[in-house]
Enzyme design. Structure first.
Site, mmCIF file in Angstrom:
data_model
loop_
_atom_site.group_PDB
_atom_site.id
_atom_site.type_symbol
_atom_site.label_atom_id
_atom_site.label_comp_id
_atom_site.label_asym_id
_atom_site.label_seq_id
_atom_site.Cartn_x
_atom_site.Cartn_y
_atom_site.Cartn_z
ATOM 1 N N LYS A 30 -62.421 53.782 35.556
ATOM 2 C CA LYS A 30 -62.995 54.986 34.950
ATOM 3 C C LYS A 30 -62.905 54.929 33.406
ATOM 4 O O LYS A 30 -62.360 53.995 32.843
ATOM 5 C CB LYS A 30 -62.279 56.230 35.490
ATOM 6 C CG LYS A 30 -62.325 56.335 37.037
ATOM 7 C CD LYS A 30 -63.716 56.557 37.519
ATOM 8 C CE LYS A 30 -63.947 56.709 39.017
ATOM 9 N NZ LYS A 30 -62.920 56.507 39.971
HETATM 10 C C1 LIG Z 1 -66.848 60.360 43.125
HETATM 11 C C2 LIG Z 1 -65.387 60.071 43.325
HETATM 12 N N1 LIG Z 1 -64.602 61.068 43.737
HETATM 13 C C3 LIG Z 1 -63.286 60.874 43.923
HETATM 14 C C4 LIG Z 1 -62.679 59.645 43.705
HETATM 15 C C5 LIG Z 1 -61.237 59.472 43.978
HETATM 16 O O1 LIG Z 1 -60.505 59.208 42.827
HETATM 17 P P1 LIG Z 1 -59.122 58.436 42.881
HETATM 18 O O2 LIG Z 1 -59.408 56.993 43.144
HETATM 19 O O3 LIG Z 1 -58.534 58.677 41.531
HETATM 20 O O4 LIG Z 1 -58.295 59.057 43.963
HETATM 21 C C6 LIG Z 1 -63.469 58.591 43.254
HETATM 22 C C7 LIG Z 1 -62.844 57.285 43.008
HETATM 23 O O5 LIG Z 1 -63.413 56.280 42.749
HETATM 24 C C8 LIG Z 1 -64.858 58.800 43.063
HETATM 25 O O6 LIG Z 1 -65.655 57.798 42.656
#
Ligand SMILES: Cc1ncc(COP(=O)(O)O)c(C=O)c1O
Length: 403
Positions: A202
């Protein structure tokens, strides 16, 4: 003159020389000496977690996105769970969301015992289509979970208007969209709650990590309790007040983000503006380089937004190509370009198929897009040569298979 003729260069998968010698990933964090020093300083301090860096990071982050409150979580997924809780989702409720996302967006509804209801996406942005969402509203609908796919903000005005008319909460999953602008405002204070992820690919990386921003004090309070076992004050506050007493007032989790991660987040936040600018520069370079490639459709950008470009997903014009997505994907990998695919629509995962009986064909726009999508490398640490390699390989492969 635009290059539209068939390319006779031998593809690496057919024994030719790859465009690059080493694999370029589709996404990667950038960690500098300043970031490392910030983490080392915390490791030498008294507080590894629930310490001062947490509040500092939350305040700086809230100010950066222009929200009143920011509550950190141990991941974007935990942050989504917190937002689903704060929105009041519970068994019997429904929340409308998009199938064109990572499964965590829909999973957070299930964590609360509620039901995710998918609505199809708009063909240009692949974001939740407000009209399709409106058609899915029932007496049980309590929330809409919109995703800023690839970093392009969702159709927020239309979604908020729909939610307000029906007394529903809007959670914006901006995991892809830190720094994206919608009508000249950064995402983070537009929806009722906005969720971010700090996973390494990210814009801002803390290893694992997430944040919910909101302008509502009641949501912020619920989020803080939820991420800390449902306890009404944290360890640092108690020490400051010289109190031993605490109360667990609701069933929460340990979803806290450590001071180690928050120090890294604070350090990365200082570079966010420059990193966003670099991603926008790369997107502009790609857009120019692929303008004449009939086999490829570039991601659309609506007039009212300035995307944050977490991903650069192109869609193949399969009608103009003699290969399918799998062949083109393999050929690009052969050239050492670390392409990926975002996303297998959530309702097509076995868990969702088995639990909800999806058979395919329910969300034709998302499903058609899925067959065509390829995410090209996009991260702020890409060198100019990396960008040119992606362009050269994409042109080589797409022109090779041009009909
Ligand atoms: C659209 C979206 N929502 C939620 C998440 C979840 O985030 P995390 O990996 O920090 O738990 C991601 C992770 O890639 C994502 O792309």
């Amino acid at each position: 003159m635009p290059v539209t003729t068939v390319n006779h260069e031998i593809l690496a998968v057919d024994g030719g020389t790859p465009v690059r010698k080493t694999l370029l990933p589709y996404g990667r964090q950038s960690v500098g000496e300043d970031d490392i020093q910030a983490v080392v300083d915390v490791l030498r301090s008294d507080w590894l977690t629930t310490g001062p860096k947490v509040g500092e990071f939350e305040e700086a982050f809230a100010a950066w996105v222009g929200a009143k409150h920011a509550v950190s979580f141990s991941s974007g997924t935990a942050a989504l769970h917190g937002a689903a809780f704060a929105a009041g989702l519970r068994p019997g409720d429904e929340a409308i969301t998009t199938p064109m996302t990572f499964a965590a967006t829909a999973n957070c509804v299930l964590y609360q015992g509620a039901t995710p209801v998918f609505a199809d996406v708009s063909a240009d942005t692949l974001n939740l289509d407000p009209e399709k969402a409106a058609a899915k509203i029932t007496a049980r609908t309590r929330a809409i979970l919109a995703v800023d796919y690839a970093g392009h903000p969702a159709d927020l005005d239309a979604i908020l208007e729909l939610a307000d008319r029906n007394g529903m909460t809007v959670i914006e999953d901006a995991s892809h969209a830190l720094g994206a602008e919608y009508r000249n405002r950064r995402v983070g204070s537009i929806a009722h709650m906005t969720v971010f992820s700090f996973h390494p690919v990210k814009h801002l990386a803390t290893g694992e990590g997430g944040m919910v921003t909101t302008n509502r004090a009641d949501y912020a309070e619920a989020l803080r309790r939820f991420r800390n076992h449902g306890i009404s004050s944290d360890a640092r506050q108690r020490q400051a007040e010289g109190q031993w007493h605490y109360e667990m007032v609701l069933l929460g989790f340990n979803y806290r983000l450590t001071d180690i991660a928050c120090a890294l987040g604070l350090s990365q936040l200082k570079k966010l503006e420059a990193n966003l600018a670099r991603r926008r520069e790369i997107a502009a370079r790609y857009a120019t380089a692929f303008r004449d490639l009939a086999g490829v459709a570039r991601p659309a950008v609506r007039a009212e937004v300035n995307p944050a470009w977490h991903l650069y997903p192109v869609r193949l014009n399969l009608e103009k190509l003699s290969a399918d997505r799998a062949q083109i994907f393999r050929a690009l990998r052969g050239e050492n370009i670390g392409v990926s695919v975002h996303y297998i629509p959530v309702h097509r995962h076995p868990y969702y198929r088995d639990r909800f009986g999806y058979r395919g064909g329910e969300y034709p726009i998302a499903e058609d897009a899925y067959e065509r999508l390829i995410s090209l490398p996009m991260f702020h640490g890409m060198s100019d040569q990396d960008v040119e390699d992606v362009i050269a390989a994409t042109r080589k492969v797409v022109l090779h298979f041009a009909k």
